[in-house]
Write an enzyme that holds these catalytic residues in place. Structure first.
Site, short mmCIF file in Angstrom:
data_model
loop_
_atom_site.label_atom_id
_atom_site.label_comp_id
_atom_site.label_asym_id
_atom_site.label_seq_id
_atom_site.Cartn_x
_atom_site.Cartn_y
_atom_site.Cartn_z
N SER A 60 2.35 23.38 -5.19
CA SER A 60 2.55 24.80 -4.86
C SER A 60 2.32 25.07 -3.37
O SER A 60 1.93 24.21 -2.63
CB SER A 60 1.63 25.66 -5.71
OG SER A 60 0.33 25.15 -5.72
N ASN B 275 -5.40 18.18 -5.75
CA ASN B 275 -4.43 17.70 -6.72
C ASN B 275 -4.11 18.70 -7.81
O ASN B 275 -3.18 18.51 -8.59
CB ASN B 275 -4.88 16.37 -7.30
CG ASN B 275 -4.71 15.29 -6.26
OD1 ASN B 275 -3.60 15.04 -5.84
ND2 ASN B 275 -5.80 14.73 -5.81
N THR C 262 0.88 -1.15 0.00
CA THR C 262 0.00 0.00 0.00
C THR C 262 0.91 1.19 0.00
O THR C 262 2.12 1.05 0.06
CB THR C 262 -0.82 0.07 1.29
OG1 THR C 262 -1.49 1.33 1.26
CG2 THR C 262 0.05 0.04 2.52
N GLU D 198 -8.09 11.44 -0.69
CA GLU D 198 -7.96 12.89 -0.89
C GLU D 198 -9.30 13.53 -1.22
O GLU D 198 -9.94 13.17 -2.20
CB GLU D 198 -6.93 13.18 -1.98
CG GLU D 198 -5.52 13.06 -1.43
CD GLU D 198 -4.45 13.42 -2.44
OE1 GLU D 198 -3.37 13.80 -2.00
OE2 GLU D 198 -4.70 13.31 -3.64
#
Lengths: 407, 407
Positions: free
Chosen positions: A407, A402, A190, A276
């Site tokens: 940045s 994403n 994983t 996410e």
């Protein structure tokens, strides 16, 4: 005590394990740690599985090398930099293990390095030189959460799980931590997961248990279909529980595997449920499949469908997309008699019977789909095998995270 | 004239083809048509390819049956309802062909049905009964755009392409229309694409040309990784150009294939560039691959990566994600010497050399990535083969569209 009990704690729950985390300045976020050290008071029989991505993190070469003898005593893992596609990655990873060995008075060959973060940025050794002595100092049986926090990247919470059970009258424990979130489409190991156990078990069997286990836990998780370059799962078994050493696949081995399964599935679900940007844990449970591997593939296909994941985000029981994802899974089965229900804490709604529509209450289905965990039950009616897979919904937040990661 | 020339027009560009579109009340949006009729004045040699999804639209069974003799004269296609996973789908599709046959005075066996839209909602015959006579009346050589509009679902623009070329002094034309947008991860046919040509070519060779062609055009397109249940590409060659019939794979066949390739790639790019919610067309060009199939897989892997697609949305030259996607592609190659550049109308930036980072101007890279079409050039330095694939960026809008599609 015959049962396996889930307890508080993580990778230090088993006897003799200690952990610590600290901020070394590798990652940009000084609010949390970025370097974790895990340690067992005695060397343990260890097993690992790694990503199948052909582009591999540098640490994997070193970990493989150090695990040739099947023994490990410490793991050093940073977040904030994947140590992948960098010119001096292997050298840095090797040097990390030497620093840990020096600080702990153990062999460098018993230290396993790991990393997660941005790909392609050279990793400096200075943060490790500065921070490893401090970590060695801080090591404690209460350090699991700190270590789990240090290996996080975009994870929103730390991931720990531990269980206890008995073998020949001895209390045994298995505990682990994991990180997940993005670039998660596990094919082998994983993202990163470290499991410590005090069970006495041979090197061969701890590797067999892990290699078999991942097929139905970590390998069935996908957040975004991207198999990372860094995936690694390590189990260290230090034997301090005092049970008779498990040397063959009998009852004790089965119990160990069952306990490992609980930890691995729990961590897998935590990884998927913290995908996410996600709001929901999506589970697919396939039954009635002609073979085990096919059942796994159908379940994974459903939790990987971008279209269905977006529908889950909207609490829309769009079962046509489920059928579509079942249909393109790489499994040979009769597609004419599929039943599908969606289930959650609110209830169960049958949405498809015999591969065709059935009338259902759309408002109630939306309520069912609005829960934090949504399960899709799929019966292929073409065999006896079953499997689970875990994913999450596809949200605006995923795109945001994403679209702005570097940045 | 030896070259192949792109001309205005679509599926009716070739001699003898007519088309029409109208609103029949199958879809919910009365602003646009939902039923298209395509017609050739004479029966043509026809070829088709279909989805490899095991859950298939009902129309596919009827189209396959009607194409057993390799001849077709008309295509009837609705949007708004996929006619998939419905109890009476095959019966409805069959009935559609009879209605068209009656209206046009042709054989039902020469009519091919097709459909796209929501899965699992029973399709009624009434809208077809009411609208097919009107469509037959309206058929015209100028009707391609109307038909292309009627088969749209979430597509934001119609997709047409046509080319002319010469064979034995005769002007030949190939023209087509397509629909795309969501549930696009083509594996065999595409969403829906209909191509008409006046070239005289044998049944065997028109099927061979199409089956070979899709490998490097439609099959290399992915919007969201979801292979639809309805994918179908049909070519009808009615022979009215008057060229000597192409009966073997010589120069004329090669020219036909080259012309078909231009139409197919153009429509494929239009499908990718109009992916649901997308803002950019993403192209991957792989060179230096050890084999053709591997080159295709690597290119497709890059344009399918959710992580890289989100980075493209943010104009972020996040090449680590490109390397990651290259690495998990199912192709056997040496991953240690990969070069990657990103290119667009603004310029070219090398972002990775020898599988490691190279310094580049981030601001300029962002400018390059901000264009409407972004190409990723990948050289594996491990062979002579190359391939392209086309996708799009992953945006907030994709989530919005697919979180609210049914409602």
């Amino acid at each position: 005590m015959n049962e396996i009990k889930v307890i508080e704690g993580g990778v230090t729950a088993a006897k003799g394990f200690k952990a610590a985390g600290a901020y070394a300045g590798i990652g940009k976020n000084a609010e949390k740690g970025d370097l974790a050290l895990l340690y067992s008071e005695v060397p343990g029989n260890a097993a690992a599985v790694y990503t199948k991505n052909k582009v591999k993190a540098a640490h994997i070469a070193v970990t493989k090398d150090h695990l040739q003898d099947g023994v490990a005593q410490a793991i050093i893992c940073n977040s904030g930099n994947a140590n992948t596609c960098t010119p001096n990655g292997v050298e840095i990873a090797q040097k990390e293990t030497e620093l840990v060995a020096e600080a702990l008075g153990i062999k460098a060959a018993d230290v396993l390095p790991a990393a997660t973060g941005v790909i392609g940025v050279p990793l400096e050794i200075a943060p490790f030189e500065n921070t490893i002595p401090e970590l060695a100092e801080k090591l404690s049986p209460e350090g699991s959460a700190q270590a789990a926090d240090a290996i996080r990247t975009t994870d929103t919470y730390i991931k720990e799980c531990a269980v206890t059970f008995e073998l020949n009258g001895k209390t045994c424990t298995i505990g682990g931590i994991a990180k997940g979130s993005g670039m998660i489409h596990v094919n082998m190991g994983t993202m990163l997961s470290f499991i410590g156990t005090d069970v006495k078990i041979s090197k061969e069997l701890v590797q067999k248990a892990l290699s078999d286990e991942i097929l139905d836990s970590y390998n069935q998780v996908s957040v975004d279909g991207d198999t990372s370059t860094n995936d690694t799962v390590v189990v260290v078994a230090n034997g301090l529980a005092g049970n008779e050493e498990i040397t063959e696949p009998g009852d004790d081995y089965k119990k160990f595997c069952d306990a490992l399964h609980i930890v691995a599935v729990d961590l897998s679900q935590k990884i998927a449920g913290d995908g996410e940007g996600c709001e929901k844990l999506l589970e697919a449970h396939v039954t009635g499949a002609p073979d085990k591997d096919g059942a796994r593939k159908v379940a994974k296909s459903v939790i990987c469908s971008s279209l269905f994941k977006a529908a889950v985000f909207a609490s829309d029981a769009n079962w046509g997309r489920i059928l579509c994802a079942i249909g393109y899974a790489d499994c040979d089965f009769d597609a004419s008699n599929i039943d599908v229900s969606v289930c959650s804490a609110t209830g169960t709604v049958e949405v498809c019977k015999g591969s065709a529509s059935v009338p259902f209450d759309d408002d109630f289905a939306t309520k069912v789909m609005s829960e934090k965990k949504v399960t899709v039950e799929i019966d292929l009616h073409d065999g006896e095998e079953e499997a689970y897979a875990w994913g999450c919904d596809l949200t605006y937040k995923y795109v945001e995270i994403n679209g702005s990661y570097r940045s």
